[in-house]
Design a protein around this motif. Structure first.
Motif, PDB file in Angstrom:
ATOM      1  N   ALA A  76       0.960  -1.070  -0.045  1.00 18.43           N
ATOM      2  CA  ALA A  76       0.333   0.076  -0.093  1.00 18.43           C
ATOM      3  C   ALA A  76       0.927   1.335   0.056  1.00 18.43           C
ATOM      4  O   ALA A  76       0.602   2.373  -0.586  1.00 18.43           O
ATOM      5  CB  ALA A  76      -0.980   0.015   1.229  1.00 18.43           C
ATOM      6  N   VAL A  79       1.994   2.049  -3.451  1.00 17.46           N
ATOM      7  CA  VAL A  79       0.848   2.700  -4.216  1.00 17.46           C
ATOM      8  C   VAL A  79       0.591   4.109  -3.642  1.00 17.46           C
ATOM      9  O   VAL A  79       0.556   4.894  -4.708  1.00 17.46           O
ATOM     10  CB  VAL A  79      -0.447   1.892  -4.050  1.00 17.46           C
ATOM     11  CG1 VAL A  79      -1.596   2.663  -4.755  1.00 17.46           C
ATOM     12  CG2 VAL A  79      -0.364   0.358  -4.775  1.00 17.46           C
ATOM     13  N   PRO A  87      -6.475   6.170  -2.185  1.00 19.32           N
ATOM     14  CA  PRO A  87      -6.185   5.360  -0.884  1.00 19.32           C
ATOM     15  C   PRO A  87      -7.339   4.472  -0.647  1.00 19.32           C
ATOM     16  O   PRO A  87      -7.338   3.353   0.187  1.00 19.32           O
ATOM     17  CB  PRO A  87      -6.160   6.654   0.187  1.00 19.32           C
ATOM     18  CG  PRO A  87      -5.683   7.834  -0.594  1.00 19.32           C
ATOM     19  CD  PRO A  87      -6.182   7.542  -1.944  1.00 19.32           C
ATOM     20  N   LYS A  89      -8.848   2.328  -2.332  1.00 18.61           N
ATOM     21  CA  LYS A  89      -8.888   1.115  -2.979  1.00 18.61           C
ATOM     22  C   LYS A  89      -7.876   0.237  -1.995  1.00 18.61           C
ATOM     23  O   LYS A  89      -7.880  -0.992  -2.257  1.00 18.61           O
ATOM     24  CB  LYS A  89      -8.095   1.068  -4.272  1.00 18.61           C
ATOM     25  CG  LYS A  89      -9.150   1.735  -5.369  1.00 18.61           C
ATOM     26  CD  LYS A  89      -8.592   2.008  -6.641  1.00 18.61           C
ATOM     27  CE  LYS A  89      -9.606   2.618  -7.701  1.00 18.61           C
ATOM     28  NZ  LYS A  89      -8.960   2.706  -8.947  1.00 18.61           N
ATOM     29  N   LEU A  90      -7.118   0.743  -1.346  1.00 16.65           N
ATOM     30  CA  LEU A  90      -6.276   0.164  -0.361  1.00 16.65           C
ATOM     31  C   LEU A  90      -6.899  -0.664   0.974  1.00 16.65           C
ATOM     32  O   LEU A  90      -6.395  -1.294   1.485  1.00 16.65           O
ATOM     33  CB  LEU A  90      -5.077   0.858  -0.021  1.00 16.65           C
ATOM     34  CG  LEU A  90      -4.307   1.421  -1.271  1.00 16.65           C
ATOM     35  CD1 LEU A  90      -3.281   2.531  -0.711  1.00 16.65           C
ATOM     36  CD2 LEU A  90      -3.576   0.516  -2.072  1.00 16.65           C
ATOM     37  N   TYR A  93      -7.443  -4.325   1.775  1.00 16.27           N
ATOM     38  CA  TYR A  93      -6.235  -5.125   2.021  1.00 16.27           C
ATOM     39  C   TYR A  93      -5.649  -4.791   3.343  1.00 16.27           C
ATOM     40  O   TYR A  93      -5.242  -5.624   4.137  1.00 16.27           O
ATOM     41  CB  TYR A  93      -5.214  -4.700   0.985  1.00 16.27           C
ATOM     42  CG  TYR A  93      -5.626  -4.789  -0.651  1.00 16.27           C
ATOM     43  CD1 TYR A  93      -5.796  -6.335  -1.099  1.00 16.27           C
ATOM     44  CD2 TYR A  93      -6.058  -3.928  -1.262  1.00 16.27           C
ATOM     45  CE1 TYR A  93      -6.034  -6.268  -2.360  1.00 16.27           C
ATOM     46  CE2 TYR A  93      -6.690  -4.209  -2.709  1.00 16.27           C
ATOM     47  CZ  TYR A  93      -6.578  -5.565  -3.041  1.00 16.27           C
ATOM     48  OH  TYR A  93      -7.118  -5.882  -4.377  1.00 16.27           O
ATOM     49  N   LEU A  94      -5.860  -3.430   3.775  1.00 16.47           N
ATOM     50  CA  LEU A  94      -5.004  -3.289   5.272  1.00 16.47           C
ATOM     51  C   LEU A  94      -6.177  -3.989   6.190  1.00 16.47           C
ATOM     52  O   LEU A  94      -5.553  -3.532   7.246  1.00 16.47           O
ATOM     53  CB  LEU A  94      -5.188  -1.684   5.327  1.00 16.47           C
ATOM     54  CG  LEU A  94      -4.256  -0.761   4.355  1.00 16.47           C
ATOM     55  CD1 LEU A  94      -4.324   0.634   4.564  1.00 16.47           C
ATOM     56  CD2 LEU A  94      -2.768  -1.229   4.744  1.00 16.47           C
ATOM     57  N   LEU A 162       1.384   4.855   6.224  1.00 11.59           N
ATOM     58  CA  LEU A 162       1.654   3.320   5.789  1.00 11.59           C
ATOM     59  C   LEU A 162       2.989   3.019   5.940  1.00 11.59           C
ATOM     60  O   LEU A 162       3.473   2.117   6.164  1.00 11.59           O
ATOM     61  CB  LEU A 162       1.404   3.347   4.495  1.00 11.59           C
ATOM     62  CG  LEU A 162      -0.294   3.700   3.894  1.00 11.59           C
ATOM     63  CD1 LEU A 162      -0.637   3.668   2.657  1.00 11.59           C
ATOM     64  CD2 LEU A 162      -0.884   2.387   4.430  1.00 11.59           C
TER      65      LEU A 162
END
Length: 212
Positions: A76, A79, A87, A89-90, A93-94, A162
């Motif tokens: 992340a 990106v 952000p 879209k991340l 996953y986080l 991040l």
């Protein structure tokens, strides 16, 4: 020039000449692991019973969580290094590492008597945990912030956070080899606090070091 063209131009202008960014990020990842490993070896070292502990699910589960956190946060962060990154879209996953922790805690609560929950949560090493995870993660965090300067993060604080999260995941992975407390209750509480310290530090550092 419209806004999208301006953002692309700024991103291109901030890409330093020389090595491709994939090569740079690979070197940064290796460097962060080496720095964390050296700090861990100097400050702590593995627990004496690590061979026996490695045969238990609780011990191995710590590494599943911390490695997942480090890997996802690092991806992340890469990106977020560019101004056209989204952000939102991340976020899914986080959520992987927190979801693993929540699942582990629920299983722990079902597996052990309720009168032992507090003991397992407090553990025996929480002060060491909150001290040494941030210490081990400082050098990787500095390296990640330096690497992010090769990009052009539209949200420097978010990119820095991040970086702190990734550094915290790496530091927690090494620390897990030393920690005698293997309960998911302990991991969910004290590892989280320690990693959040680095995340906040990364956010503050990002706002200072990554401003355009």
């Amino acid at each position: 020039m419209d806004t999208n063209d301006l953002i692309k131009a700024l991103a291109a202008d901030n890409r330093r000449p020389g090595l491709p960014m994939n090569t740079v990020w690979s070197g940064v990842a290796i460097g962060a692991l080496v720095l964390a490993g050296v700090a861990f070896s100097i400050l702590l070292g593995p627990r004496p019973d690590i061979a026996a502990a490695a045969e238990t699910v609780r011990f191995l589960f710590k590494f599943v969580v911390t490695i997942a956190l480090a890997a996802v946060a690092f991806a992340a962060m890469r990106v977020a290094a560019w101004p056209d990154a989204d952000p939102r879209k991340l976020m899914p996953y986080l959520a992987v590492a927190p979801a693993l922790v929540v699942g582990g805690v629920l299983l722990e609560l079902l597996a052990v008597p309720s009168d032992t929950w507090t003991t397992k949560l407090v553990g025996t090493n929480y002060l060491v945990c909150m001290t040494f995870i941030p210490l081990i993660g400082l050098a990787p965090l500095a390296l990640f912030l330096l690497a992010l300067r090769h990009g052009a993060p539209a949200r420097p604080g978010f990119a820095g956070a991040l970086a702190g999260l990734a550094a915290g995941g790496i530091a927690a992975t090494f620390y897990a080899a030393h920690c005698p407390d293997d309960s998911p209750l302990f991991v969910a509480t004290w590892y989280t606090i320690a990693v959040l310290m680095l995340t906040v530090l990364g956010a503050l550092g990002g706002r200072w070091a990554l401003r355009w």
